[in-house]
Motif scaffolding. Sequence first.
Motif, mmCIF file in Angstrom:
data_model
loop_
_atom_site.group_PDB
_atom_site.id
_atom_site.type_symbol
_atom_site.label_atom_id
_atom_site.label_comp_id
_atom_site.label_asym_id
_atom_site.label_seq_id
_atom_site.Cartn_x
_atom_site.Cartn_y
_atom_site.Cartn_z
ATOM 1 N N HIS A 87 0.831 -1.142 -0.075
ATOM 2 C CA HIS A 87 -0.038 -0.048 0.023
ATOM 3 C C HIS A 87 0.998 1.391 -0.043
ATOM 4 N N HIS B 164 1.929 5.176 -2.186
ATOM 5 C CA HIS B 164 1.432 6.445 -3.120
ATOM 6 C C HIS B 164 2.475 6.913 -4.043
ATOM 7 N N ARG C 274 -8.884 2.602 -6.097
ATOM 8 C CA ARG C 274 -9.515 3.545 -5.006
ATOM 9 C C ARG C 274 -10.601 4.293 -5.536
ATOM 10 N N ASP D 249 -8.832 0.318 -2.039
ATOM 11 C CA ASP D 249 -8.496 1.039 -0.710
ATOM 12 C C ASP D 249 -9.583 2.124 -0.597
ATOM 13 N N ASP E 184 3.163 3.175 2.896
ATOM 14 C CA ASP E 184 1.981 4.166 2.576
ATOM 15 C C ASP E 184 2.496 5.440 2.187
HETATM 16 ZN ZN LIG Z 1 -2.585 5.523 1.559
#
Ligand SMILES: [Zn+2]
Length: 471
Positions: free
Chosen positions: A39, A41, A197, A250, A417
């Motif tokens: 997970h 970005h 997401r 997510d 994350d």
């Molecule tokens: Zn996140």
Amino acid sequence: MSHPISLHEDRLFPADPMQRAIARRLYATVRTLPIISPHGHTDPQWFADNRPFPDPATLFVIPDHYVYRMLYSQGIPLESLGIPRTDGIPVEKDSRKIWRLFAQHWFLFRGTPTQMWFNHVLHNVFKIGVRLTPEAADLIYDQIAERLSEPGFLPRALYERFNIEVLATTESPLDPLVHHQKLRDSAWKGRVIPTYRPDPVVDPEFAGFARNVQRLGEITREDTTTWQGYLRALFDRRKFFASQGATATDHGHVSAATSDLSLVQCEALLGKAIAGTILPGDAQQFRGQMLTEMARMSIEDGLVMQIHPGSFRNHNPAVFGAFGLDKGADIPMRTDYVHDLKPLLDRFGNDVRLSVILFTLDESTYSRELAPLAGHYPALKLGPAWWFYDSPEGMRFYRERTTETAGFYNTVGFNDDTRAFPSIPARHDVARRVDCAFLARLVAEHRLDEDEAQEVAIDLAYRLAKKAYKL
Ligand SMILES: [Zn+2]
């Protein structure tokens, strides 16, 4: 005067000599395990194009809200740190100036995880031996800039050097995933996968919701103004994401609220949401219904579901107005999981085909709500200490509050994350050390044998994330 960076080999281990010795032995078994990053970005384009990262400020300051929220809190304007404004008013463009400003205020991060991550990155990734100070700012800037132009610092080379086995990114269902497609078509062996997401198309209060739902209909050739067409379109995009390697969804909802409404109610709410006439209470119901719908779809297509509620997004309207989303103005809120998740759990909580990973920004819920829920329902797992609690204290507290009731095997290992790609090894290293320190205490207190602790350490560092995210 320059100060050497001290990365003590026993950092984060217990000070007690006996426990320290156990922690060292445990850590030795996990230190070099591959990184599973299920997970995060990071930008898939970095790996698809494999072009050099830009200058130090663009790499370390401008994209990292952990960094500039602290500077902002001390009165430093975001414009002077090069954070782009949404109204196009010019901001600082001189990367070296931004870097110097950052260096002048680096002392603000003393004792924070950001300091630990950054020192690790300077020392281990960029091979820089001195601490960031105003005096050393230019020297460090030049050294980083020089390294960034070397082939060994290209995104794919770093991915390999970091020993990453899989790296998940996060995308909207409207994203055509061109960079992921390019990666899959390339000969490179790195595994970078998308995550579905759907917030922009399932949250009526998300900016541009009606337009997004219309676009979803165009992409999938479904009539998204009808409830069934809307659901088919969402499912269709899930299938596309899975075909590009996604194994998870997510959901960044405000609360953990779920609903189980009738078809008539769903159709009415969708109509109001598209028309822009939905009231806040109904918007909450709608989002909650979408979590339940997503759980149903997960049972069908096997995607793992992540829910991370509890963030009051864009708390500062002035910053939101000038700079937009994700500018360090998100603040944790009190969250209720016991009542809010019940509609979803009543329908699917006992289904072993479903796997919902819960995150929290409300630490008070660990022992009262989350560990008991994850320690009972087959469909629930507990995500790691996250965001504001992605810190030694946060991780320790998490283990102390959840192990008694949920054990280790209802948790899912660590995830970083992060948007800050060079910090990934540093973050996983902190998690591995803190977990080994926790296990060392259990061994020292004769609550766990060392061979079992060793197995758990490997599970926490590597195997659990792979299993939970089906990687
Ligand atoms: Zn996140």
